[in-house]
Design a protein around this motif. Structure first.
Motif, PDB file in Angstrom:
ATOM      1  N   TYR A  12       0.840  -1.201   0.000  1.00 18.96           N
ATOM      2  CA  TYR A  12       0.000   0.000   0.000  1.00 18.96           C
ATOM      3  C   TYR A  12       0.876   1.253   0.000  1.00 18.96           C
ATOM      4  N   ASN A  13       0.242   2.363  -0.311  1.00 19.48           N
ATOM      5  CA  ASN A  13       0.907   3.660  -0.349  1.00 19.48           C
ATOM      6  C   ASN A  13       1.998   3.674  -1.416  1.00 19.48           C
ATOM      7  N   GLU A  14       3.168   4.239  -1.136  1.00 20.35           N
ATOM      8  CA  GLU A  14       4.228   4.393  -2.132  1.00 20.35           C
ATOM      9  C   GLU A  14       5.262   3.269  -2.038  1.00 20.35           C
ATOM     10  N   TRP A  15       5.580   2.707  -3.200  1.00 23.38           N
ATOM     11  CA  TRP A  15       6.706   1.781  -3.293  1.00 23.38           C
ATOM     12  C   TRP A  15       7.737   2.420  -4.220  1.00 23.38           C
ATOM     13  N   LYS A  16       8.965   2.522  -3.717  1.00 22.99           N
ATOM     14  CA  LYS A  16      10.004   3.246  -4.438  1.00 22.99           C
ATOM     15  C   LYS A  16      11.085   2.296  -4.939  1.00 22.99           C
TER      16      LYS A  16
END
Length: 281
Positions: free
Chosen positions: A248-252
């Motif tokens: 979930y959210n941001e994967w960089k």
């Protein structure tokens, strides 16, 4: 008079039989449940499965045909206590602890050169608690995220309670003999099979490259990935968070130079909602 009594008696018997039949139909044959719940009969074979046939309790030790060996203890037909196996050169292959066939605490795996390649953390008590809750299958009263996922995903959620979620098993292990297991593991680490079928992750999880650098690292909570994780792949290094086993959210994504090259955005359901490529300087 007697005829009237006889007629009344027969009527009562017919009525009673009719009521009993109706009552059984109402309580003994309820409407079919949704597929993801009704298929739960598979769990009985899952949870009762055990990979080995132990002929005696107490200390278990043996050397296999290729020189690999194992040392363990058994209790009531299951591995119970310390476990370790080794390669023919004496180097440890794997080591851990089991409670009635279910791993508990750290489980480590090494290659033949002595390099740690995998570390898992299990909790046997949590496994049995999750098992009971899933078997109960209460529509509202449950506390584990795995139970919620089972209600939505059915069979797909079972993988979180199996050894295949710990170690990628590209082929099934077709033996019930511990010596065969150790022999296979000592000659083909690509298909490593632990000395158990059922398990539940809770704690640190690590995979390592042969050079000692972590390939995958993060924590599990009650059987599902949780919090910040790092995955190193051929693309680069991914860093992001899981909640209830879902990204979930941001994967960089960071490239080999450590520069941020890509961000993927996920919603609460783990669905990708967008991408942002970063300029490289």
């Amino acid at each position: 008079m007697n005829k009237n009594l006889l007629g009344f008696f027969i009527a009562c018997v017919i009525f009673k039989g009719s009521f009993a039949q109706h009552h059984f139909h109402a309580s003994g044959n309820p409407p079919k449940l949704p597929v993801e719940i009704s298929v739960f009969t598979f769990s009985h074979s899952l949870f009762k499965s055990y990979p080995f046939s132990l002929t005696n309790d107490g200390s278990l030790q043996a050397v296999t045909n290729n020189g690999s060996a194992y040392s363990a203890t058994g209790k009531k037909g299951k591995l119970h206590g310390s476990w370790q196996s080794s390669y023919a050169n004496g180097q440890l292959l794997d080591q851990g602890h089991l409670i009635k066939g279910v791993p508990n605490g750290e489980w480590k795996v090494w290659n033949a050169a002595g390099q740690l390649i995998a570390l898992r953390t299990y909790n046997a008590d949590l496994f049995h608690r999750v098992k009971r809750e899933v078997e109960l299958n209460h529509p509202k009263n449950y506390s584990f995220a795995i139970t919620a996922r089972y209600k939505k995903e059915g069979r797909d959620a079972v993988k979180f309670l199996q050894a295949g979620s710990s170690f990628i098993q590209q082929r099934a292990l077709r033996t019930s003999d511990i010596a065969d297991l150790v022999h296979i593991n000592s000659t083909d680490m690509l298909h490593y099979h632990p000395a158990f079928n059922d398990c539940l992750h809770h704690g640190l999880y690590m995979n390592y490259f042969e050079n000692g650098i972590a390939k995958d690292s993060g924590h599990y909570k009650e059987g599902l990935r949780d919090g910040v994780w790092i995955h190193r792949t051929t693309e680069g290094t991914w860093k992001g968070a899981y909640k209830n086993g879902i990204r979930y959210n941001e994967w960089k994504l960071y490239n080999a130079m450590g520069k941020l090259s890509l961000i993927i955005f996920y919603n609460k359901q783990g669905k990708e909602t967008g991408r942002k490529k970063m300029g490289l300087s």
